[in-house]
Design a protein around this motif. Structure first.
Motif, PDB file in Angstrom:
ATOM      1  N   PHE A  12       7.914 -46.067  19.492  1.00 26.95           N
ATOM      2  CA  PHE A  12       6.590 -46.890  19.653  1.00 26.95           C
ATOM      3  C   PHE A  12       6.322 -45.977  21.090  1.00 26.95           C
ATOM      4  O   PHE A  12       7.007 -45.956  22.044  1.00 26.95           O
TER       5      PHE A  12
ATOM      6  N   GLY B  73       2.344 -47.216  17.052  1.00 30.21           N
ATOM      7  CA  GLY B  73       4.118 -46.828  15.920  1.00 30.21           C
ATOM      8  C   GLY B  73       3.720 -44.982  16.230  1.00 30.21           C
ATOM      9  O   GLY B  73       2.699 -44.405  15.610  1.00 30.21           O
TER      10      GLY B  73
ATOM     11  N   GLU C 173       1.610 -51.205   9.657  1.00 35.66           N
ATOM     12  CA  GLU C 173       2.334 -51.829  10.667  1.00 35.66           C
ATOM     13  C   GLU C 173       3.422 -50.917  11.246  1.00 35.66           C
ATOM     14  O   GLU C 173       4.446 -50.710   9.760  1.00 35.66           O
TER      15      GLU C 173
ATOM     16  N   ARG D  14      -2.039 -55.231  22.744  1.00 39.44           N
ATOM     17  CA  ARG D  14      -2.432 -54.376  21.589  1.00 39.44           C
ATOM     18  C   ARG D  14      -1.573 -53.824  20.911  1.00 39.44           C
ATOM     19  O   ARG D  14      -0.690 -52.571  21.565  1.00 39.44           O
ATOM     20  N   ARG D  15      -1.677 -53.300  19.487  1.00 39.67           N
ATOM     21  CA  ARG D  15      -0.924 -52.685  18.439  1.00 39.67           C
ATOM     22  C   ARG D  15      -2.141 -51.883  17.536  1.00 39.67           C
ATOM     23  O   ARG D  15      -2.907 -52.056  16.842  1.00 39.67           O
TER      24      ARG D  15
ATOM     25  N   ASP E   1      -1.697 -50.116  14.317  1.00 41.78           N
ATOM     26  CA  ASP E   1      -1.535 -48.852  13.634  1.00 41.78           C
ATOM     27  C   ASP E   1      -1.675 -47.785  12.361  1.00 41.78           C
ATOM     28  O   ASP E   1      -2.562 -47.063  13.154  1.00 41.78           O
TER      29      ASP E   1
ATOM     30  N   ALA F 268      -1.194 -50.106  24.634  1.00 40.41           N
ATOM     31  CA  ALA F 268      -1.305 -50.934  23.467  1.00 40.41           C
ATOM     32  C   ALA F 268      -0.153 -49.604  23.375  1.00 40.41           C
ATOM     33  O   ALA F 268       0.172 -49.283  24.023  1.00 40.41           O
ATOM     34  N   HIS F 269       0.436 -50.234  22.270  1.00 44.11           N
ATOM     35  CA  HIS F 269       2.046 -49.390  22.079  1.00 44.11           C
ATOM     36  C   HIS F 269       1.182 -49.078  20.251  1.00 44.11           C
ATOM     37  O   HIS F 269       0.693 -49.606  19.571  1.00 44.11           O
TER      38      HIS F 269
END
Ligand code: NAD
Length: 498
Positions: A20, A36, A14, A2-3, A5, A33-34
């Protein structure tokens, strides 16, 4: 994977910095998750979006602004379960406690619903011949909030709830350890009718924070976190001409006088020391029994109660508390326990070896209890921020009063007694910002104000309540003269009222 944002101008964005952060599930110990980590350029884009949206928002009448807050409250209540699950999955606190986190933030939103009343200025009719004086509260412009991991719902709402109701645009820089709930709150604000750009979320670390601290369009910074960073935020923000409130760490004491109701005290202490794994700035990690008899009895009962505590995964409704936020934080807590042992305090209950069957990778740590902790010990002087309770024995009321008063931190303190006069004197004399009398976690309600003293807070204006409104507005005072006929001779003397 999972990202997570950023959220700028009403849309997810994004991250393009190439950096990250890892967001863990503390129950399993796995990265889930990562997030940003924003570059200075990405932060500048968020500030530009906020600056563009703010004038129209400020020109929106306060009642309409309040309506967005009413709708936001409804949406949070609609989504309470999902928000609490999301919060627990990144923070580790049990679901009921996550709901409390959200609810305490919501109470500030409820206060912000009354902003038309709170923002009313002052008026003096006839301050002189034909002269009226009045004041108005105007928003600052773009403001930013930098928040800690331990209350990812409540603390962002303390900040953006008040700032936005007052007519500002806002940027939240949440903790990179549990960033999803603040992001979700921003989405809900847009769903509630907030124009895009008025609330933005940028994730990140020092790079993002420094970009906010130094940008000329950011007029005020609200920070909550540890004290060294709070001091840095305060001095850097002020050097760049910003209004700053920066809340820091804590080491809250619970004073137990010999006449206290020990049954109640033990229940209160166990909840306040170990609830949320001690990761609360208003936790009670130090208990000061007055007199040997009180100390002996209290110790015995605390050992018994600590033994009954159930540590479990955050979704376990029978657990008293869940894992701590990261492995690094768990290791830091363990190192403070080791320090206490080496300094000569007596480790009566040792929670270091706890391992939860089936969840061996999770960041769990059992409750620990120290007795015979001395004020000179570093493990007493510093914040541990874990499920560790330290007994510091005192001989007298004066000695007990002096411990929290002389400690570097001055966030909260509690006294347990049946003696009203002793409680009254304690409240008046203790050198700490928030005091509980038979109340273990004296977090003031939303329409009062939250803030500690000494190294627990840098800056003069507290969070939420009327002080929150003052922080996010500047006052303008108008002196108007509408004379009848001749205004008199030219004068080179400062005008006074005769
Ligand atoms: P922290 O100081 O590590 O982080 C707080 C925020 O500062 C985060 O958003 C983080 O990204 C940012 N940050 C971290 N290092 C930075 C740096 N070098 N430069 C600029 N920004 C930086 O705090 P935490 O571990 O997230 O939260 C726990 C701390 O917060 C505890 O000390 C606790 O007592 C305190 N706290 C205080 C209050 C209060 O009201 N006094 C309330 C809650 C938590």
């Amino acid at each position: 994977m999972r990202r997570i944002d950023h959220f700028v101008n009403g849309k997810l964005l994004e991250g393009n910095s190439g950096r990250f952060g890892e967001v863990f599930d503390p129950n399993t110990g796995l990265v889930q998750a990562h997030v940003g980590l924003a570059s200075a350029g990405e932060v500048q884009a968020a500030i530009a979006s906020a600056a563009a949206a703010q004038p129209d928002w400020a020109a929106t009448n306060p009642q309409r602004r309040a309506r967005v807050m009413f709708e936001f409250k409804r949406l949070i209540e609609r989504d309470m379960n999902a928000l609490a699950e999301l919060l627990s999955s990144e923070h580790g606190k049990i679901i009921a406690d996550s709901k409390g986190d959200i609810q305490r933030g919501l109470e500030v939103i409820e206060f912000a619903c009354g902003i038309p009343h709170v923002l009313k200025g002052e008026y003096t009719e006839g301050a002189g011949p034909g002269i009226d004086v009045y004041s108005m509260r105007q928003p600052l412009g773009v403001c930013a909030g930098i928040t800690p991991f331990n209350f990812p719902a409540m603390i962002p709402m303390w900040m953006f709830g008040m700032a936005i109701a007052c007519g500002n645009a806002f940027i939240v820089k949440p903790s990179e350890r549990d960033p999803s709930v603040p992001l979700r709150l921003a989405e809900l604000m847009i769903e509630a009718g907030l124009p895009p750009g008025v609330l933005n979320v940028v994730h990140g670390d020092k790079v993002a924070v420094d970009a906010l601290l130094t940008h000329p369009d950011v007029r005020a910074i609200s920070f909550v976190g540890s004290s060294d960073i709070a001091q840095y935020i305060y001095s850097t923000g002020a050097a760049h001409g910003k209004r700053v409130q920066a809340m820091g760490g804590a080491k809250n004491h619970g004073i137990v006088l010999p006449d206290a109701d020990l049954d109640q005290v033990v229940k209160d202490l166990v909840g306040a020391a170990f609830g949320s794994a001690g990761e609360r700035c208003m936790a009670l990690p130090v208990v000061v029994p007055v007199g040997a008899r009180t100390a002996g009895e209290l110790r015995e009962r605390l050992v018994e109660e600590a033994g009954k505590l159930r540590v479990g995964v955050s979704s376990d409704s029978g657990a008293h508390y869940g894992p701590v936020v990261t492995a690094a934080h768990r290791d830091k807590i363990k190192s403070y326990i080791q320090m206490g042992v080496e300094e000569g305090a007596e480790l009566v209950v040792d929670g270091r070896e706890l391992s939860l069957q089936g969840h061996e990778g999770g960041f769990f740590i059992g409750p620990s209890l120290f007795d015979h902790v001395k004020p000179a010990m570093r493990s007493y002087q510093e914040e541990i921020f874990g499920p560790v309770l330290q007994i510091v024995r005192a001989e007298s009321f004066e000695e007990a009063l002096s411990l929290p008063s002389q400690h570097q931190y001055g966030n909260g303190v509690a006294i347990f007694t049946r003696n009203g006069r002793a409680a009254r004197e304690f409240a008046a004399r203790v050198n700490v910002g928030m005091v509980g009398i038979n109340v273990p976690i004296p977090v003031p309600v939303a329409y009062h104000t939250f803030g500690g003293w000494k190294r627990s807070a840098f800056g003069d204006v507290n969070q939420h309540g009327p002080e929150g409104m003052r922080f996010y507005t500047k006052v303008k005072t108008i002196t108007a003269r509408w004379p009848e006929g001749d205004v008199g001779d030219q004068s080179f003397v400062i005008p006074t009222m005769r």
